[in-house]
Write an enzyme that holds these catalytic residues in place. Structure first.
Site, PDB file in Angstrom:
ATOM      1  N   ALA A 147       0.806  -1.247   0.021  1.00  0.00           N
ATOM      2  CA  ALA A 147      -0.043   0.069  -0.140  1.00  0.00           C
ATOM      3  C   ALA A 147       0.920   1.186  -0.141  1.00  0.00           C
ATOM      4  CB  ALA A 147      -1.032   0.104   1.071  1.00  0.00           C
ATOM      5  N   CYS A 148       0.353   2.386  -0.117  1.00  0.00           N
ATOM      6  CA  CYS A 148       1.068   3.646  -0.241  1.00  0.00           C
ATOM      7  C   CYS A 148       1.676   3.896   1.117  1.00  0.00           C
ATOM      8  CB  CYS A 148      -0.020   4.767  -0.264  1.00  0.00           C
ATOM      9  SG  CYS A 148       0.748   6.389  -0.143  1.00  0.00           S
ATOM     10  N   PRO A 149       3.062   4.190   1.343  1.00  0.00           N
ATOM     11  CA  PRO A 149       3.850   4.827   0.218  1.00  0.00           C
ATOM     12  C   PRO A 149       4.756   3.803  -0.720  1.00  0.00           C
ATOM     13  CG  PRO A 149       4.922   4.983   2.319  1.00  0.00           C
ATOM     14  CD  PRO A 149       3.685   4.274   2.489  1.00  0.00           C
TER      15      PRO A 149
END
Lengths: 83, 141
Positions: free
Chosen positions: A21-23
């Site tokens: 997932a982000c980042p």
């Protein structure tokens, strides 16, 4: 670039960041871009919606060229050319 | 390309805010920012060798009753721990972590070796002010 052009483009490197997932995808792209030459094309695979926005902005900031995004089922293919 | 600088005053010792700081650090690392982190009061507790990313020893800044759900969700999303985020950012860009001398003493740490190996030095508050004055982005977490 047109979607059809992107789908048939030759890439020097594919970064599969669909498991993060982000980042995560942004950092995977950041680390991978150091391993390719200027002018090489890199493809980032991400299932994270935010990456679609982050990578184009990151390319602009870092002097790379964002080429476009292809939406696949459940993930995106984001294309860029190293500056 | 001109190097931009991020100055982060890291007061928190909570797992939720430390994770947020880690995510922001990743963003800074992605664009090669120079980062100065000043670890203040509660933050220094998290940097103690016996705490670090042992989530059982870290509290939540927001809604303590959601801690288990929060940690489980991060795990299922394959999100790094705050220590892993900080370590990765240090491996990519110039990140210096300074432990405030007073904060260290509050939690029993007198020397650099009393803290996890992410810490670069022990400093006074004057160093923070100087860094904050020079920075392009200033954050207090």
């Amino acid at each position: 670039m047109l979607q059809e052009e992107l789908k048939s483009i030759q890439v020097a490197k594919t970064v599969d960041a669909r498991g993060t997932a982000c980042p995560g995808p942004l950092l995977e792209a950041k680390k991978a871009v150091g391993t390719i030459k200027s002018g090489d094309i890199m493809e980032i695979l991400s299932a994270d919606e935010g990456t679609k926005v982050d990578i184009p902005k990151w390319c602009t900031k870092q002097g790379h060229e964002y080429l476009g995004t292809v939406e696949e089922s459940g993930y995106f293919r984001i294309f860029m050319k190293k500056g | 390309m001109e190097t931009k600088k991020l100055c982060l005053a890291l007061y928190t010792g909570s797992v939720d805010k430390l994770t947020a700081a880690g995510i922001i650090l990743s963003g800074a690392a992605a664009v090669d920012m120079q980062v100065d982190i000043y670890v203040l009061l509660m933050g220094a507790r998290a940097f103690r060798k016996d705490v670090g990313d042992d989530s059982g020893k870290l509290h939540m800044a927001e809604n303590a009753s959601l801690k288990a759900e929060f940690l489980e969700s991060l795990k299922s999303l394959n999100v790094k721990t705050w220590v892993e985020f900080f370590r990765e950012a240090k491996s990519i860009t110039d990140v210096k972590i300074h432990i405030c001398g007073l904060a260290g003493k509050v939690w029993g740490g007198e020397k650099l070796g009393d803290f996890i190996d992410l810490a670069d030095d022990i400093c006074g508050i004057g160093a923070y002010i100087e860094s904050a004055q020079e920075a392009d982005v200033n954050l207090f977490i």
